[in-house]
Every structure is written in C-alpha cells, then in structure tokens.
Design a protein around this motif. Structure first.
Motif, PDB file in Angstrom:
ATOM      1  N   THR A 325      10.769  -4.664  -3.698  1.00  0.00           N
ATOM      2  CA  THR A 325      10.163  -3.337  -3.890  1.00  0.00           C
ATOM      3  C   THR A 325       8.678  -3.494  -4.190  1.00  0.00           C
ATOM      4  O   THR A 325       8.247  -4.496  -4.771  1.00  0.00           O
ATOM      5  CB  THR A 325      10.834  -2.601  -5.051  1.00  0.00           C
ATOM      6  OG1 THR A 325      10.685  -3.378  -6.253  1.00  0.00           O
ATOM      7  CG2 THR A 325      12.308  -2.372  -4.774  1.00  0.00           C
ATOM      8  N   ARG A 326       7.906  -2.505  -3.745  1.00  0.00           N
ATOM      9  CA  ARG A 326       6.455  -2.553  -3.941  1.00  0.00           C
ATOM     10  C   ARG A 326       5.962  -1.159  -4.346  1.00  0.00           C
ATOM     11  O   ARG A 326       6.607  -0.144  -4.090  1.00  0.00           O
ATOM     12  CB  ARG A 326       5.742  -2.986  -2.658  1.00  0.00           C
ATOM     13  CG  ARG A 326       6.191  -4.332  -2.130  1.00  0.00           C
ATOM     14  CD  ARG A 326       5.487  -4.682  -0.830  1.00  0.00           C
ATOM     15  NE  ARG A 326       4.053  -4.811  -0.992  1.00  0.00           N
ATOM     16  CZ  ARG A 326       3.211  -5.140   0.005  1.00  0.00           C
ATOM     17  NH1 ARG A 326       3.699  -5.315   1.222  1.00  0.00           N
ATOM     18  NH2 ARG A 326       1.928  -5.257  -0.221  1.00  0.00           N
ATOM     19  N   LYS A 327       4.799  -1.161  -4.960  1.00  0.00           N
ATOM     20  CA  LYS A 327       4.132   0.083  -5.273  1.00  0.00           C
ATOM     21  C   LYS A 327       3.239   0.477  -4.090  1.00  0.00           C
ATOM     22  O   LYS A 327       2.687  -0.383  -3.393  1.00  0.00           O
ATOM     23  CB  LYS A 327       3.281  -0.041  -6.545  1.00  0.00           C
ATOM     24  CG  LYS A 327       4.093  -0.198  -7.810  1.00  0.00           C
ATOM     25  CD  LYS A 327       4.840   1.096  -8.125  1.00  0.00           C
ATOM     26  CE  LYS A 327       5.579   0.990  -9.453  1.00  0.00           C
ATOM     27  NZ  LYS A 327       6.310   2.256  -9.759  1.00  0.00           N
ATOM     28  N   ALA A 328       3.111   1.790  -3.863  1.00  0.00           N
ATOM     29  CA  ALA A 328       2.272   2.278  -2.773  1.00  0.00           C
ATOM     30  C   ALA A 328       1.537   3.536  -3.233  1.00  0.00           C
ATOM     31  O   ALA A 328       2.069   4.339  -4.008  1.00  0.00           O
ATOM     32  CB  ALA A 328       3.111   2.572  -1.541  1.00  0.00           C
ATOM     33  N   LYS A 329       0.293   3.647  -2.768  1.00  0.00           N
ATOM     34  CA  LYS A 329      -0.521   4.821  -3.072  1.00  0.00           C
ATOM     35  C   LYS A 329      -0.475   5.756  -1.859  1.00  0.00           C
ATOM     36  O   LYS A 329      -0.673   5.336  -0.721  1.00  0.00           O
ATOM     37  CB  LYS A 329      -1.953   4.408  -3.367  1.00  0.00           C
ATOM     38  CG  LYS A 329      -2.874   5.578  -3.678  1.00  0.00           C
ATOM     39  CD  LYS A 329      -4.302   5.098  -3.930  1.00  0.00           C
ATOM     40  CE  LYS A 329      -5.228   6.276  -4.203  1.00  0.00           C
ATOM     41  NZ  LYS A 329      -6.630   5.837  -4.416  1.00  0.00           N
ATOM     42  N   VAL A 330      -0.234   7.021  -2.114  1.00  0.00           N
ATOM     43  CA  VAL A 330      -0.164   8.009  -1.040  1.00  0.00           C
ATOM     44  C   VAL A 330      -1.578   8.417  -0.637  1.00  0.00           C
ATOM     45  O   VAL A 330      -2.402   8.785  -1.485  1.00  0.00           O
ATOM     46  CB  VAL A 330       0.641   9.246  -1.486  1.00  0.00           C
ATOM     47  CG1 VAL A 330       0.688  10.291  -0.363  1.00  0.00           C
ATOM     48  CG2 VAL A 330       2.041   8.853  -1.900  1.00  0.00           C
ATOM     49  N   LEU A 331      -1.873   8.339   0.667  1.00  0.00           N
ATOM     50  CA  LEU A 331      -3.207   8.651   1.169  1.00  0.00           C
ATOM     51  C   LEU A 331      -3.386  10.137   1.474  1.00  0.00           C
ATOM     52  O   LEU A 331      -4.456  10.700   1.265  1.00  0.00           O
ATOM     53  CB  LEU A 331      -3.490   7.835   2.437  1.00  0.00           C
ATOM     54  CG  LEU A 331      -3.440   6.317   2.266  1.00  0.00           C
ATOM     55  CD1 LEU A 331      -3.652   5.628   3.617  1.00  0.00           C
ATOM     56  CD2 LEU A 331      -4.494   5.860   1.265  1.00  0.00           C
ATOM     57  N   TYR A 332      -2.351  10.770   2.014  1.00  0.00           N
ATOM     58  CA  TYR A 332      -2.440  12.178   2.407  1.00  0.00           C
ATOM     59  C   TYR A 332      -1.177  12.914   1.973  1.00  0.00           C
ATOM     60  O   TYR A 332      -0.129  12.315   1.755  1.00  0.00           O
ATOM     61  CB  TYR A 332      -2.596  12.329   3.936  1.00  0.00           C
ATOM     62  CG  TYR A 332      -3.503  11.314   4.572  1.00  0.00           C
ATOM     63  CD1 TYR A 332      -4.886  11.429   4.483  1.00  0.00           C
ATOM     64  CD2 TYR A 332      -2.968  10.235   5.271  1.00  0.00           C
ATOM     65  CE1 TYR A 332      -5.712  10.498   5.078  1.00  0.00           C
ATOM     66  CE2 TYR A 332      -3.785   9.294   5.855  1.00  0.00           C
ATOM     67  CZ  TYR A 332      -5.171   9.419   5.764  1.00  0.00           C
ATOM     68  OH  TYR A 332      -5.973   8.489   6.343  1.00  0.00           O
ATOM     69  N   ASP A 333      -1.294  14.221   1.863  1.00  0.00           N
ATOM     70  CA  ASP A 333      -0.112  15.046   1.611  1.00  0.00           C
ATOM     71  C   ASP A 333       0.832  14.979   2.813  1.00  0.00           C
ATOM     72  O   ASP A 333       0.396  14.917   3.966  1.00  0.00           O
ATOM     73  CB  ASP A 333      -0.514  16.501   1.376  1.00  0.00           C
ATOM     74  CG  ASP A 333      -1.255  16.682   0.066  1.00  0.00           C
ATOM     75  OD1 ASP A 333      -1.241  15.746  -0.751  1.00  0.00           O
ATOM     76  OD2 ASP A 333      -1.851  17.765  -0.134  1.00  0.00           O
ATOM     77  N   LEU A 345       2.415  13.677  -2.200  1.00  0.00           N
ATOM     78  CA  LEU A 345       1.156  14.272  -2.602  1.00  0.00           C
ATOM     79  C   LEU A 345       0.082  13.200  -2.604  1.00  0.00           C
ATOM     80  O   LEU A 345       0.331  12.067  -3.029  1.00  0.00           O
ATOM     81  CB  LEU A 345       1.256  14.903  -3.994  1.00  0.00           C
ATOM     82  CG  LEU A 345       2.202  16.104  -4.128  1.00  0.00           C
ATOM     83  CD1 LEU A 345       2.280  16.551  -5.577  1.00  0.00           C
ATOM     84  CD2 LEU A 345       1.725  17.253  -3.247  1.00  0.00           C
ATOM     85  N   ALA A 346      -1.082  13.515  -2.133  1.00  0.00           N
ATOM     86  CA  ALA A 346      -2.167  12.535  -2.049  1.00  0.00           C
ATOM     87  C   ALA A 346      -2.477  11.947  -3.422  1.00  0.00           C
ATOM     88  O   ALA A 346      -2.446  12.638  -4.441  1.00  0.00           O
ATOM     89  CB  ALA A 346      -3.409  13.192  -1.446  1.00  0.00           C
ATOM     90  N   ASP A 347      -2.734  10.654  -3.444  1.00  0.00           N
ATOM     91  CA  ASP A 347      -3.166   9.884  -4.627  1.00  0.00           C
ATOM     92  C   ASP A 347      -2.043   9.568  -5.612  1.00  0.00           C
ATOM     93  O   ASP A 347      -2.293   8.911  -6.628  1.00  0.00           O
ATOM     94  CB  ASP A 347      -4.297  10.605  -5.378  1.00  0.00           C
ATOM     95  CG  ASP A 347      -5.541  10.754  -4.532  1.00  0.00           C
ATOM     96  OD1 ASP A 347      -5.786   9.870  -3.684  1.00  0.00           O
ATOM     97  OD2 ASP A 347      -6.255  11.753  -4.694  1.00  0.00           O
ATOM     98  N   GLU A 348      -0.826  10.014  -5.365  1.00  0.00           N
ATOM     99  CA  GLU A 348       0.260   9.643  -6.282  1.00  0.00           C
ATOM    100  C   GLU A 348       0.770   8.240  -5.955  1.00  0.00           C
ATOM    101  O   GLU A 348       0.585   7.724  -4.841  1.00  0.00           O
ATOM    102  CB  GLU A 348       1.394  10.655  -6.214  1.00  0.00           C
ATOM    103  CG  GLU A 348       2.207  10.607  -4.931  1.00  0.00           C
ATOM    104  CD  GLU A 348       3.431  11.505  -5.005  1.00  0.00           C
ATOM    105  OE1 GLU A 348       3.938  11.700  -6.125  1.00  0.00           O
ATOM    106  OE2 GLU A 348       3.875  12.002  -3.956  1.00  0.00           O
ATOM    107  N   LEU A 349       1.426   7.595  -6.931  1.00  0.00           N
ATOM    108  CA  LEU A 349       2.011   6.269  -6.758  1.00  0.00           C
ATOM    109  C   LEU A 349       3.518   6.387  -6.669  1.00  0.00           C
ATOM    110  O   LEU A 349       4.143   7.096  -7.457  1.00  0.00           O
ATOM    111  CB  LEU A 349       1.621   5.357  -7.932  1.00  0.00           C
ATOM    112  CG  LEU A 349       0.132   5.023  -8.071  1.00  0.00           C
ATOM    113  CD1 LEU A 349      -0.095   4.157  -9.310  1.00  0.00           C
ATOM    114  CD2 LEU A 349      -0.383   4.308  -6.832  1.00  0.00           C
ATOM    115  N   ILE A 350       4.113   5.703  -5.694  1.00  0.00           N
ATOM    116  CA  ILE A 350       5.563   5.698  -5.534  1.00  0.00           C
ATOM    117  C   ILE A 350       6.030   4.270  -5.299  1.00  0.00           C
ATOM    118  O   ILE A 350       5.226   3.362  -5.033  1.00  0.00           O
ATOM    119  CB  ILE A 350       6.010   6.583  -4.351  1.00  0.00           C
ATOM    120  CG1 ILE A 350       5.418   6.040  -3.040  1.00  0.00           C
ATOM    121  CG2 ILE A 350       5.598   8.030  -4.565  1.00  0.00           C
ATOM    122  CD1 ILE A 350       5.955   6.757  -1.806  1.00  0.00           C
ATOM    123  N   THR A 351       7.334   4.055  -5.430  1.00  0.00           N
ATOM    124  CA  THR A 351       7.939   2.751  -5.141  1.00  0.00           C
ATOM    125  C   THR A 351       8.552   2.807  -3.751  1.00  0.00           C
ATOM    126  O   THR A 351       9.224   3.776  -3.392  1.00  0.00           O
ATOM    127  CB  THR A 351       9.032   2.428  -6.170  1.00  0.00           C
ATOM    128  OG1 THR A 351       8.446   2.436  -7.489  1.00  0.00           O
ATOM    129  CG2 THR A 351       9.647   1.071  -5.900  1.00  0.00           C
TER     130      THR A 351
END
Length: 383
Positions: A325-333, A345-351
């Motif tokens: 598993t990795r962390k990823a930053k959302v670029l766009y909505d 949502l843009a700029d949120e962090l998800i796994t």
C-alpha cells in the motif's frame, strides 16, 4: 381595358396633396392632428406585441428545427400549399444506425447487443420528439403565425388608412384656413382676383366679386372638411376597436404558452422515463468490460479459490494486502461514475494499492472506511 383618365387624375391629385401635407408637417410648416393619449398607448402596445411575438415565433422555430435548410424547405412547402415530406428526427436516425450496427456486429456479442438496446431507446426518444414537435407546431406556433399573418396585417392596413385620412383632414383644415384668410383680405381691400395658387383650380366666374368667390370657396372647403372629419372619426373608431383586441390576443397567446409548456414537460418526462428504463436494462451487465479486461490480463488458476467465469470485481470484497500500500496525493477533483469508484477531492491524501488482474489505469483507493477504484492519472504517488 376601361381606362378612366379622370379617376387616375383624381388619385394622382390626392396622392400629391397627401405628400405635400406630410412634407410640410415634417418641416414644421403645417399643423398635425394629434391622436389622444389612450389611442397612442394602444398603438404602442400593439407595436410591442407584434415585435415580441415575431421574435418568440422565430426563436421557437429555431428551437424546434435547428436546421435552417429544413426550415426553408418547410416554408416553401407551406407557401406552395403542399404537404412537406415526413422527415425522421435525429434521435430516430441515430437509433436506426445503432440497431443496424448491432445486427452487423452480432446480437450475441456484448457490444452488438448493447447497441441494439440503446438504439431502441434512441428510437423511442426520437418518436417522443416528433410528437412534441407536432404538438408545439399546432398549439403554439400556429396561433402566433395566425396573429402575425392575419390580425396584425388587418391592423396595419387600417392604421395606414387612418394615417391617410388624417393627412386628408389636415389638408382640408389648411385649405379652410387659407380660404378664410383670403376672404377676410378681400373683404377689407375690396374686389381682388383670387389667388389660384392657394387653392385647387376651379371654374370661377370671373365676373363675380372676389368676396363672393372666396365665400363660396370657404363653404366648399368647410364641406370637404366636415366630410374628411367624419371619415377620419369613423376610421379612428374602427382602428381603436382592432387595437383594443390586442388584449384578447394576449389571453389567447397565454393559453397557447401554457399548452407549449405542458407539451415540453410531457416530452422531457417521456425522455426521462425512457432513459431510466435503459439504465435498468443496462445495469443487468455491470462492469462487464472490467471482467473482460481482467480475464484477458490474468487467467483464472485451477485452485478452489479462483473466481468463476462471469463474476465481476466487487470492491467491497477486495482486501488490502499486508504490504504494497502507498500514499497518494489527489491532483484534481474526480466524480465517481458508479458505486465501484471513489470520488476524489484535489490535494487530499488517500491510500492506494493494486489487485491482480486489474486494469493498469486504475488503483484501489481508501479513505477511512470508503473504498473504490480511482484513476491513476488523477494521482501523485508518494514514497
């Protein structure tokens, strides 16, 4: 051909008299009979009604038939008093093409079967559009056209006649005024020859006194004035009644507008119903494209735990691996297209993590207790 020279000369003289009166009014050299304020308001209201009715009519035609060539063709058929040929709507054409393509690809294939299902729905949408067009043309466009080509033409004709009679009336007033001035001058100065440039040529008895001649001229001019005033008053009353009928026109157009809205609402209601039925029918094969891509990428193993053919990927049953598993930053909505995807949502962090057999353009994303597919292109993977 009976050619009446006297009638032609009289008509030419009347036209010349009106032209002279109109020109002098524009130059400020002649008085003009003004209509009362109520009459002026009626004419202004009628002009406003004609202007906006014409604009609404033209734009409704564009809404119902966006193709200008088709509108011109229908106009020509209407003017020639011929029935226009039946024309399939765009939805019906699209539906026919889809069904033909589905038959060509094969009704047993997923794509061909779906094409036939969607094509049938598009044909139904096209039929609903055809019904809406016919209803709107009868209940809304026809009354507007009848007003513009019928009632308004009658009003315009009577208004032109009223204006001509008004010019005749003012010309008669001018002649009476000139005759009275000449009569008064002749009475003061004695017998003088009449000024023939101020009046129309007549067979004057030159041996009579100038005062008697001008008295006769005044009486004749006053008689013409009374006749012109009577004709003008009669025409003003006719025109006023027609202009007051604009209120009835508004009531009629209001009823037609309600019918147009009802037809439009029924059309969109039918479209919504057909699309809901189509979605229900297509939902019988959810994510079939995902299954096909997964099966092509990773064939099932011979173990007891391998998924059977025809199963689809169920996100809620996917378990995150212990590692990977990795962390990823959302670029766009991103808005999820269905329940198997996760909105972002843009700029949120998800796994995020991957599962075997999944398309490389997608990852499984987690946010708290939410889980779903997310597109790789919308993410920035972090170390």
């Amino acid at each position: 051909m009976d050619f009446n020279v006297k009638k032609l000369a009289s008509g030419a003289g009347l036209f010349f008299t009106r032209a002279v009166q109109f020109t002098e009014e524009k130059l400020g050299q002649a008085e003009k009979t003004e209509l009362d304020a109520h009459f002026e308001n009626l004419m202004s209201r009628a002009d406003c009604t004609k202007l906006w009715t014409e604009k609404i009519f033209r734009q409704t035609e564009v809404l119902l038939q966006p193709n200008p060539s088709a509108r011109i063709e229908e106009f020509l058929y209407e003017k020639l008093d011929m029935k226009a040929p039946s024309r399939a709507t765009n939805g019906e054409l699209l539906g026919q093409y889809m069904q033909d393509a589905g038959k060509e690809f094969g009704a047993g294939t997923p794509y061909g079967n779906t094409l036939m299902i969607v094509g049938e729905c598009e044909s139904r949408l096209g039929a609903a559009e055809r019904e809406f067009l016919q209803t709107s043309a009868i209940s809304f466009l026809a009354p507007l056209r009848n007003f513009l080509e019928g009632d308004w033409r009658t009003i315009s004709k009577e208004r032109r006649l009223l204006e001509n009679l008004r010019l005749d009336l003012d010309a008669c007033k001018a002649r009476v005024k000139k005759a009275k001035m000449a009569e008064a001058k002749a009475a003061c100065e004695g017998e003088t020859a009449p000024d023939f440039q101020d009046t129309r040529p007549r067979n004057y008895v030159l041996s009579a006194s100038a005062s008697a001649l001008w008295t006769e001229e005044v009486e004749k001019a006053e008689h013409e004035l009374r006749v012109a005033q009577t004709e003008f008053d009669r025409q003003a009353e006719v025109t006023r009644l027609l202009l007051e009928g604009i209120s009835s026109t508004h009531v009629n157009h209001l009823r037609c507008l309600h019918e147009f809205v009802e037809a439009q609402a029924a059309f969109y209601k039918h479209c919504h119903h057909h699309m809901q039925e189509l979605q229900k029918e297509l939902s019988r094969f959810p994510n079939a494209f995902t299954l096909n891509s997964a099966a092509a990428a990773a064939p099932a193993s011979d173990g007891a735990g391998s998924p059977a053919d025809g199963d689809t990927l169920k996100i809620e049953e996917v378990q995150a691996p212990a590692t990977g598993t990795r962390k990823a930053k959302v670029l766009y909505d991103y808005d999820a297209a269905d329940s198997s995807e996760l909105s972002l949502l843009a700029d949120e962090l998800i796994t995020v993590f991957t599962v075997p057999g999944m398309d490389s353009d997608w990852l499984i994303g987690e946010r708290g207790n939410q889980r779903g597919k997310v597109p790789v292109t919308y993410l920035e993977l972090l170390s």
